[in-house]
Design a protein around this motif. Structure first.
Motif, PDB file in Angstrom:
ATOM      1  N   ARG B  85     -69.915  26.753   4.949  1.00  0.00           N
ATOM      2  CA  ARG B  85     -69.507  28.079   5.756  1.00  0.00           C
ATOM      3  C   ARG B  85     -70.429  28.756   6.354  1.00  0.00           C
ATOM      4  O   ARG B  85     -70.296  29.273   7.480  1.00  0.00           O
ATOM      5  CB  ARG B  85     -68.819  28.773   4.626  1.00  0.00           C
ATOM      6  CG  ARG B  85     -67.290  28.400   3.960  1.00  0.00           C
ATOM      7  CD  ARG B  85     -66.989  28.926   2.712  1.00  0.00           C
ATOM      8  NE  ARG B  85     -65.751  28.234   2.411  1.00  0.00           N
ATOM      9  CZ  ARG B  85     -64.739  28.263   2.635  1.00  0.00           C
ATOM     10  NH1 ARG B  85     -64.022  29.242   3.158  1.00  0.00           N
ATOM     11  NH2 ARG B  85     -63.699  27.374   2.075  1.00  0.00           N
ATOM     12  N   VAL B  88     -71.744  27.471   9.904  1.00  0.00           N
ATOM     13  CA  VAL B  88     -70.679  27.696  10.841  1.00  0.00           C
ATOM     14  C   VAL B  88     -70.668  29.335  11.016  1.00  0.00           C
ATOM     15  O   VAL B  88     -70.834  29.609  12.270  1.00  0.00           O
ATOM     16  CB  VAL B  88     -69.339  27.278  10.323  1.00  0.00           C
ATOM     17  CG1 VAL B  88     -68.271  27.710  11.115  1.00  0.00           C
ATOM     18  CG2 VAL B  88     -69.270  25.864  10.051  1.00  0.00           C
ATOM     19  N   ARG B  89     -70.821  30.102  10.411  1.00  0.00           N
ATOM     20  CA  ARG B  89     -70.867  31.540  10.563  1.00  0.00           C
ATOM     21  C   ARG B  89     -71.989  31.876  11.143  1.00  0.00           C
ATOM     22  O   ARG B  89     -71.908  32.776  12.161  1.00  0.00           O
ATOM     23  CB  ARG B  89     -70.847  32.140   8.952  1.00  0.00           C
ATOM     24  CG  ARG B  89     -70.339  33.687   9.136  1.00  0.00           C
ATOM     25  CD  ARG B  89     -70.239  34.202   7.776  1.00  0.00           C
ATOM     26  NE  ARG B  89     -70.096  35.750   8.117  1.00  0.00           N
ATOM     27  CZ  ARG B  89     -70.630  36.523   7.172  1.00  0.00           C
ATOM     28  NH1 ARG B  89     -71.139  36.327   5.990  1.00  0.00           N
ATOM     29  NH2 ARG B  89     -70.548  37.859   7.692  1.00  0.00           N
ATOM     30  N   SER B  91     -73.601  30.008  13.455  1.00  0.00           N
ATOM     31  CA  SER B  91     -73.386  29.701  14.822  1.00  0.00           C
ATOM     32  C   SER B  91     -72.603  30.355  15.599  1.00  0.00           C
ATOM     33  O   SER B  91     -72.794  30.619  16.636  1.00  0.00           O
ATOM     34  CB  SER B  91     -73.034  27.944  14.813  1.00  0.00           C
ATOM     35  OG  SER B  91     -71.627  28.060  14.407  1.00  0.00           O
ATOM     36  N   ARG B  92     -71.743  30.970  14.989  1.00  0.00           N
ATOM     37  CA  ARG B  92     -70.777  31.767  15.630  1.00  0.00           C
ATOM     38  C   ARG B  92     -71.411  33.272  15.826  1.00  0.00           C
ATOM     39  O   ARG B  92     -71.308  33.776  17.045  1.00  0.00           O
ATOM     40  CB  ARG B  92     -69.574  32.270  14.807  1.00  0.00           C
ATOM     41  CG  ARG B  92     -68.588  30.983  14.833  1.00  0.00           C
ATOM     42  CD  ARG B  92     -67.321  31.618  13.843  1.00  0.00           C
ATOM     43  NE  ARG B  92     -66.195  30.312  13.856  1.00  0.00           N
ATOM     44  CZ  ARG B  92     -65.454  29.991  14.720  1.00  0.00           C
ATOM     45  NH1 ARG B  92     -65.373  30.974  15.947  1.00  0.00           N
ATOM     46  NH2 ARG B  92     -64.664  29.220  14.484  1.00  0.00           N
ATOM     47  N   SER B 115     -65.690  16.774  10.900  1.00  0.00           N
ATOM     48  CA  SER B 115     -64.392  17.363  10.233  1.00  0.00           C
ATOM     49  C   SER B 115     -64.603  18.105   9.182  1.00  0.00           C
ATOM     50  O   SER B 115     -63.647  19.225   9.207  1.00  0.00           O
ATOM     51  CB  SER B 115     -63.619  16.172   9.777  1.00  0.00           C
ATOM     52  OG  SER B 115     -63.452  15.226  10.902  1.00  0.00           O
ATOM     53  N   LYS B 118     -65.359  21.608  10.667  1.00  0.00           N
ATOM     54  CA  LYS B 118     -64.207  22.118  11.343  1.00  0.00           C
ATOM     55  C   LYS B 118     -63.365  22.864  10.127  1.00  0.00           C
ATOM     56  O   LYS B 118     -62.997  23.705  10.369  1.00  0.00           O
ATOM     57  CB  LYS B 118     -63.630  21.092  12.079  1.00  0.00           C
ATOM     58  CG  LYS B 118     -64.016  20.869  13.515  1.00  0.00           C
ATOM     59  CD  LYS B 118     -63.613  19.769  14.402  1.00  0.00           C
ATOM     60  CE  LYS B 118     -64.361  19.705  15.644  1.00  0.00           C
ATOM     61  NZ  LYS B 118     -64.013  18.446  16.495  1.00  0.00           N
ATOM     62  N   ARG B 119     -63.310  21.927   9.117  1.00  0.00           N
ATOM     63  CA  ARG B 119     -62.449  22.585   7.872  1.00  0.00           C
ATOM     64  C   ARG B 119     -62.955  23.895   7.556  1.00  0.00           C
ATOM     65  O   ARG B 119     -62.357  24.679   6.744  1.00  0.00           O
ATOM     66  CB  ARG B 119     -62.229  21.664   6.864  1.00  0.00           C
ATOM     67  CG  ARG B 119     -61.325  20.519   7.160  1.00  0.00           C
ATOM     68  CD  ARG B 119     -60.958  19.787   5.697  1.00  0.00           C
ATOM     69  NE  ARG B 119     -61.693  19.237   5.051  1.00  0.00           N
ATOM     70  CZ  ARG B 119     -62.405  18.114   5.344  1.00  0.00           C
ATOM     71  NH1 ARG B 119     -62.031  17.257   6.220  1.00  0.00           N
ATOM     72  NH2 ARG B 119     -63.279  17.680   4.302  1.00  0.00           N
ATOM     73  N   GLY B 121     -64.342  26.184   9.240  1.00  0.00           N
ATOM     74  CA  GLY B 121     -64.297  27.211  10.594  1.00  0.00           C
ATOM     75  C   GLY B 121     -64.850  26.803  11.852  1.00  0.00           C
ATOM     76  O   GLY B 121     -64.793  27.877  12.725  1.00  0.00           O
ATOM     77  N   ALA B 122     -65.822  25.763  12.212  1.00  0.00           N
ATOM     78  CA  ALA B 122     -66.236  25.461  13.203  1.00  0.00           C
ATOM     79  C   ALA B 122     -65.018  25.066  14.180  1.00  0.00           C
ATOM     80  O   ALA B 122     -64.162  24.296  13.898  1.00  0.00           O
ATOM     81  CB  ALA B 122     -67.202  24.023  13.159  1.00  0.00           C
ATOM     82  N   SER B 123     -65.129  25.512  15.576  1.00  0.00           N
ATOM     83  CA  SER B 123     -64.234  25.105  16.565  1.00  0.00           C
ATOM     84  C   SER B 123     -64.909  23.964  17.422  1.00  0.00           C
ATOM     85  O   SER B 123     -63.994  22.967  17.758  1.00  0.00           O
ATOM     86  CB  SER B 123     -64.181  26.337  17.344  1.00  0.00           C
ATOM     87  OG  SER B 123     -65.139  27.046  17.851  1.00  0.00           O
ATOM     88  N   GLN B 124     -66.151  23.927  17.704  1.00  0.00           N
ATOM     89  CA  GLN B 124     -66.702  22.809  18.281  1.00  0.00           C
ATOM     90  C   GLN B 124     -67.802  21.950  17.511  1.00  0.00           C
ATOM     91  O   GLN B 124     -68.754  22.896  17.112  1.00  0.00           O
ATOM     92  CB  GLN B 124     -66.959  23.242  19.827  1.00  0.00           C
ATOM     93  CG  GLN B 124     -67.066  21.966  20.537  1.00  0.00           C
ATOM     94  CD  GLN B 124     -67.762  22.210  21.970  1.00  0.00           C
ATOM     95  OE1 GLN B 124     -68.508  23.294  21.993  1.00  0.00           O
ATOM     96  NE2 GLN B 124     -67.927  21.163  22.799  1.00  0.00           N
TER      97      GLN B 124
END
Lengths: 250, 250
Positions: B85, B88-89, B91-92, B115, B118-119, B121-124
Motif C-alpha cells: 500500500r 503505491v501511495r 508513487s501517486r 496484479s 493493482k489490488r 491501489g496502483a493504476s498502472q
C-alpha cells in the motif's frame, strides 16, 4: 570509505544453494531460510573466515564432548541440510547421539530429517517418533519436547543454530550447552556454556578435525582445556573482530 | 557483557509473517527469504529503529524524486510483499511510475506482482509484459532488462532492496539512484547516489510523510537539499551507529 570491496562470496553462495535444495526437499522450512540470511550477515562481518576466538571455543567444545558421559548432538532442518555428512561423522567419532529437534515441528519433517541423516551414514537417530518424550521446563516452543534417551538424559548437548529460549532452558536443567551461532549477541550465544561464533559449514568439519586430534588426550588434560575457557571473554573477542571489520569501512 | 537484553523483536516478527505470506502466494522467492534475513541482522545492529542518518538520506531522496523529470520506483517481490500500500501511495504522491523488476524473473511472477500492486491501489504497473524491453549494459542478471518507458527513460530511480550489479550499472548510465539497503557496506549502498540504510517497512511510510511535507518547496530549495547531501559521509555515520551498538555489548 572504500567504493569497491573484494568480499568473498563463494562460501555463502554454495551454502545458500545447499539450503534451498533442503527447502525444496522439505528438510528446511521458510523460517529456516530467513534465519540463514541472518547468519549470512553476521558471517559477512567475520569476512566469511573463522576467527581465532572460534578456534579456541571449538577446542573447549571438543574437550567437553569427549569428557561427557552422555553427549548428544541436536539437529534441526538447517543443520541437516547444510552439513549432513559431517554431523554424522562427528557423532560417530565422539561418539555422541543424534537427535532431531525442530522449532517448527511435525512428525513428517522429523522423519524426513532422520531418513536424510541415515542416508548420510547415521545408524541411529533419536527424536523422530512420538514415544519416550519428555518436556524441558521453561520452553514455550515445540522444541521443549525432547527424547528421554537423548537430550533428556544428556549431560552435554551440542546445539547448532538454536533458539534462545531452549538454550537458556537447557542450561537451567544443569546441562552443559555448546552452541554454534553467528550472532554473538543472541540469547543462545549468551546463555551457552561454550559458544562457537562461526559458520556451521566451517565449524562442523573443524570439530571433526579437532576431535581426531584431541581424542588421545587424558581426562585431566581435557578438563584443563574446558575449564580454562571463558565464554563471556571469548564472545567479547569475536565482537571486537566484527567491530574491527566494520571500522575498516569508515 | 550483558546477559539479558531487551531487544525489540516485534517489528521483525510482524514483517517476517508478511514476507512468508508473500512467499506462499508466489510474490516472494526462497532467495528473497534469505535476503530478508540478512536485512534483519543489520536491522538488529540499528536496534530496529531509524537512525538519524537515515532521516537525512530520506530528505535528500524526496528532494531528488520531487525534482525529477521522470522518476520511477522499481519494485521486486520482497518490496511488494512488505509495503504494497505504501509503495503505491508514494508513487501517486510524487508522482512516479511503478516498474516490476525481478532478480529471479518470470513473466508469471511479474504479472502476479503487478496484479498484487493493482489490488493495493496502483493504476498502472510497468515491467510486467514482454514488450518494449531494453537492456542496461553491464548487468548479468535478468534485471538488466527494463521497461523502455519506465526505468529505461527515467532520470531518477528508487531501487529498494536492490542487487549491487544493477545499482552500479544504473549509475553508469547516468541515472540518479536512490537505494534502500540495510547493509551500508553492500555494493548497492556504495554505488547509489543516496542510500537510505533502514528497514523498508519504516522507510516507505517515512518517504510518504516526507513527500507530503516537502511538496510545497520550491525547485531551488529542493536542489539545495539534494546537493548538500553526501552519501559517503552519511554511510560512515550509519556504520558508526552500528559499531556503537555492538560496542555496547563488549
Amino acid at each position: 570509505m572504500r567504493i569497491s570491496h573484494n568480499h568473498p562470496r563463494f562460501i555463502s553462495l554454495e551454502t545458500r544453494e545447499r539450503l534451498v535444495r533442503g527447502f525444496q526437499s522439505g528438510v528446511v522450512v521458510s523460517q529456516g531460510l530467513i534465519a540463514h540470511g541472518r547468519g549470512e550477515a553476521f558471517d559477512y562481518l567475520l569476512g566469511e573466515v573463522t576467527p581465532e576466538s572460534s578456534r579456541v571455543a571449538t577446542k573447549a567444545a571438543v574437550a567437553l564432548l569427549l569428557s561427557a558421559k552422555n553427549p548428544i548432538i541436536s539437529v534441526n532442518g538447517n543443520t541437516a541440510a547444510l552439513v549432513p555428512r559431517d554431523i554424522v561423522r562427528l557423532s560417530r567419532l565422539i561418539p555422541a547421539g543424534l537427535e532431531v529437534n525442530l522449532f517448527h515441528r511435525s512428525l513428517a519433517r522429523e522423519q524426513r530429517i532422520a531418513s536424510f541423516l541415515k542416508r548420510n551414514g547415521a545408524s541411529q537417530v533419536l527424536g523422530a517418533n512420538s514415544s519416550a518424550r519428555i518436556r524441558i521446563p521453561g520452553v514455550a516452543s515445540p522444541r521443549r519436547s525432547v527424547d528421554a534417551k537423548g537430550i533428556g538424559d544428556a549431560d552435554v548437548v551440542l546445539v547448532p543454530l538454536e533458539d534462545g529460549d531452549r538454550a537458556e532452558a537447557l542450561r537451567k536443567t544443569g546441562k552443559i550447552v555448546i552452541a554454534i551461532d553467528l550472532n554473538p549477541m543472541s540469547r543462545t550465544s549468551q546463555a551457552a556454556t561454550v559458544t562457537i561464533v562461526d559458520n556451521i559449514i566451517r565449524v562442523i568439519p573443524e570439530l571433526v578435525r579437532m576431535t581426531l586430534r584431541m581424542k588421545p588426550l587424558s581426562k585431566s588434560r581435557l578438563n584443563a582445556i574446558a575449564s580454562s575457557f571463558d565464554n563471556e571473554r571469548n564472545l567479547a573477542r569475536v565482537m571486537k573482530d566484527m567491530i574491527r571489520y566494520m571500522q575498516g569501512w569508515t
